[in-house]
Design a protein around this motif. Structure first.
Motif, mmCIF file in Angstrom:
data_model
loop_
_atom_site.group_PDB
_atom_site.id
_atom_site.type_symbol
_atom_site.label_atom_id
_atom_site.label_comp_id
_atom_site.label_asym_id
_atom_site.label_seq_id
_atom_site.Cartn_x
_atom_site.Cartn_y
_atom_site.Cartn_z
ATOM 1 N N LEU B 2 -13.293 -0.231 51.714
ATOM 2 C CA LEU B 2 -14.392 -1.104 51.289
ATOM 3 C C LEU B 2 -14.219 -2.517 51.854
ATOM 4 O O LEU B 2 -15.199 -3.159 52.240
ATOM 5 N N ALA B 3 -12.969 -2.993 51.924
ATOM 6 C CA ALA B 3 -12.729 -4.371 52.367
ATOM 7 C C ALA B 3 -13.077 -4.566 53.840
ATOM 8 O O ALA B 3 -13.304 -5.696 54.277
ATOM 9 N N SER B 4 -13.136 -3.479 54.615
ATOM 10 C CA SER B 4 -13.496 -3.637 56.030
ATOM 11 C C SER B 4 -14.974 -3.336 56.278
ATOM 12 O O SER B 4 -15.439 -3.378 57.413
ATOM 13 N N LYS B 5 -15.726 -3.018 55.224
ATOM 14 C CA LYS B 5 -17.192 -2.919 55.344
ATOM 15 C C LYS B 5 -17.780 -4.324 55.459
ATOM 16 O O LYS B 5 -17.143 -5.290 55.039
ATOM 17 N N THR B 6 -19.027 -4.422 55.941
ATOM 18 C CA THR B 6 -19.689 -5.726 55.874
ATOM 19 C C THR B 6 -20.127 -5.954 54.421
ATOM 20 O O THR B 6 -20.204 -5.009 53.627
ATOM 21 N N VAL B 7 -20.423 -7.201 54.100
ATOM 22 C CA VAL B 7 -20.861 -7.538 52.741
ATOM 23 C C VAL B 7 -22.114 -6.726 52.385
ATOM 24 O O VAL B 7 -22.212 -6.161 51.289
ATOM 25 N N THR B 8 -23.058 -6.657 53.334
ATOM 26 C CA THR B 8 -24.285 -5.895 53.109
ATOM 27 C C THR B 8 -23.966 -4.426 52.810
ATOM 28 O O THR B 8 -24.534 -3.830 51.890
ATOM 29 N N LEU B 10 -21.118 -3.218 51.626
ATOM 30 C CA LEU B 10 -20.437 -3.106 50.328
ATOM 31 C C LEU B 10 -21.465 -3.146 49.199
ATOM 32 O O LEU B 10 -21.387 -2.364 48.242
ATOM 33 N N LEU B 11 -22.442 -4.050 49.312
ATOM 34 C CA LEU B 11 -23.474 -4.150 48.273
ATOM 35 C C LEU B 11 -24.274 -2.838 48.208
ATOM 36 O O LEU B 11 -24.602 -2.364 47.111
ATOM 37 N N GLU B 12 -24.558 -2.242 49.372
ATOM 38 C CA GLU B 12 -25.249 -0.944 49.387
ATOM 39 C C GLU B 12 -24.399 0.133 48.717
ATOM 40 O O GLU B 12 -24.924 0.991 48.011
ATOM 41 N N PHE B 14 -22.175 -0.369 46.330
ATOM 42 C CA PHE B 14 -22.266 -0.602 44.875
ATOM 43 C C PHE B 14 -23.592 -0.053 44.342
ATOM 44 O O PHE B 14 -23.651 0.508 43.252
ATOM 45 N N ALA B 15 -24.669 -0.225 45.117
ATOM 46 C CA ALA B 15 -26.010 0.145 44.652
ATOM 47 C C ALA B 15 -26.270 1.648 44.711
ATOM 48 O O ALA B 15 -27.159 2.144 44.020
ATOM 49 N N ALA B 26 -15.906 -4.137 41.486
ATOM 50 C CA ALA B 26 -16.623 -5.412 41.372
ATOM 51 C C ALA B 26 -15.742 -6.452 40.689
ATOM 52 O O ALA B 26 -15.740 -7.626 41.065
ATOM 53 N N LEU B 29 -13.245 -7.626 43.245
ATOM 54 C CA LEU B 29 -13.921 -8.503 44.217
ATOM 55 C C LEU B 29 -14.145 -9.892 43.621
ATOM 56 O O LEU B 29 -13.907 -10.910 44.279
#
Lengths: 213, 213
Positions: B2-8, B10-12, B14-15, B26, B29
């Motif tokens: 997860l830490a190497s995903k982009t922020v966008t 990571l948010l996807e 979570f969603a 969360a 983070l």
């Protein structure tokens, strides 16, 4: 674009001793994570009682939460950009009286923008609370802790954005705007906090778990 | 990771309506962002009074904050992995009595791990508070709102991790561990909350800004 950085890179950017990204972007990120978790629970096939009412309520909340998630993600970058504008305005020349006056106007305009952005973050974070209540009351009970974390992070985002509005408000050079904004913020925070009681009841909070008001 | 995903991304993640990543990631983070903001303020050349005492205090806090930032970033992924282990254990066959017993043991072991991970997140988030106090008392006053947001996000991370511990604790099948852990968590939260008064004084909080306890 901060949102297209990796999580590790974003954390490094927060940690670097440059002014941006700072607390305002962190507030927007906190709100975006809260929105995302609420989207997750609202979109789960399982609902509280498996009734059509549960489904209809969650289906109505879902697009609101998705729109807020999108906006809060954009605000991560917009907050950093607005503060970069403040830093740039402070770097304007101040040799002559004319330059001094122009610099003052530029700083005030940049500060106004750097107030409007966290103000929008504050409002977007608080706007999560009514659909968050729908998720708490109709969503999958197995995801209660996710909904709790989301509400808590939304209120933290609002409080953090509020702190950023506060700190820039006096530098906008507009005392009437500053006064009205402070009053409005307080009223909006109180209004959102009123929804925490039914949310707390729906999620079974026990004292130290509910978020700050 | 997860830490190497982009922020966008990571948010996807979570969603998306899959169980992980959820509130536990969360929480981690939120703690990692808090740690990063405190690192930023501690590493700034400017300090509260520009004294050698300020610099020495911040230089001592900095490596602690950096270590906690690193650990909390790892816990974003570890929390998701630990809950994936719970989901996998629930999928084990339960046809025979032997299978049922094996599945029960596997679920309990996975739940224990899925309790230990947010327990570490909780402790790492609270461990930010003492060096956070140093940053509040000795750090650059222009970054007060960053320090405020950081303390607020650290307490939210601790509360969120606490909620995740709570929800898994009863499924570990170890009542003594559950009881002892609940008592320890409460004591540790009270201890950290005691530091909020001097932090609040140093940062000039005014009522609705301080984080929840």
């Amino acid at each position: 674009m901060l949102a297209s950085k990796t999580v590790t890179e974003l954390l490094e950017a927060f940690a670097s001793p440059t002014p941006t990204p700072g607390g305002g972007s962190a507030a927007a990120l906190s709100g975006a994570v809260a929105a995302s978790l609420l989207v997750m629970v609202a979109a789960m096939p399982k609902t509280k009682n498996g009734t059509p009412e549960d489904r209809a309520a969650l289906d109505e909340a879902l697009p609101k939460l998705q729109a807020l998630q999108k906006r809060l993600t954009e605000l991560i970058d917009e907050d950093a950009a607005s503060y970069d504008g403040v830093v740039a305005a402070y770097k304007l020349p101040k040799g002559t009286d004319e330059e001094k006056a122009a610099r003052k106007r530029a700083v005030q305009a940049a500060m106004r923008h750097a107030t409007d952005v966290p103000l929008e973050t504050f409002r977007a974070a608080l706007a999560l609370i009514p659909p968050g209540r729908v998720v708490a009351e109709h969503g999958n009970p197995n995801a209660k802790s996710d909904a709790s974390v989301a509400i808590s992070m939304a209120m933290t985002a609002a409080g953090a954005a509020n702190a950023n509005v506060e700190i820039n408000l006096d530098s906008t050079g507009d005392a009437a705007f500053a006064g009205e904004t402070r009053l409005a913020l307080k009223a909006e925070l109180v209004e959102a906090a009123r929804l925490l009681a039914p949310i707390s009841a729906a999620l079974g909070w026990k004292g130290h778990e509910p978020p700050r008001s």
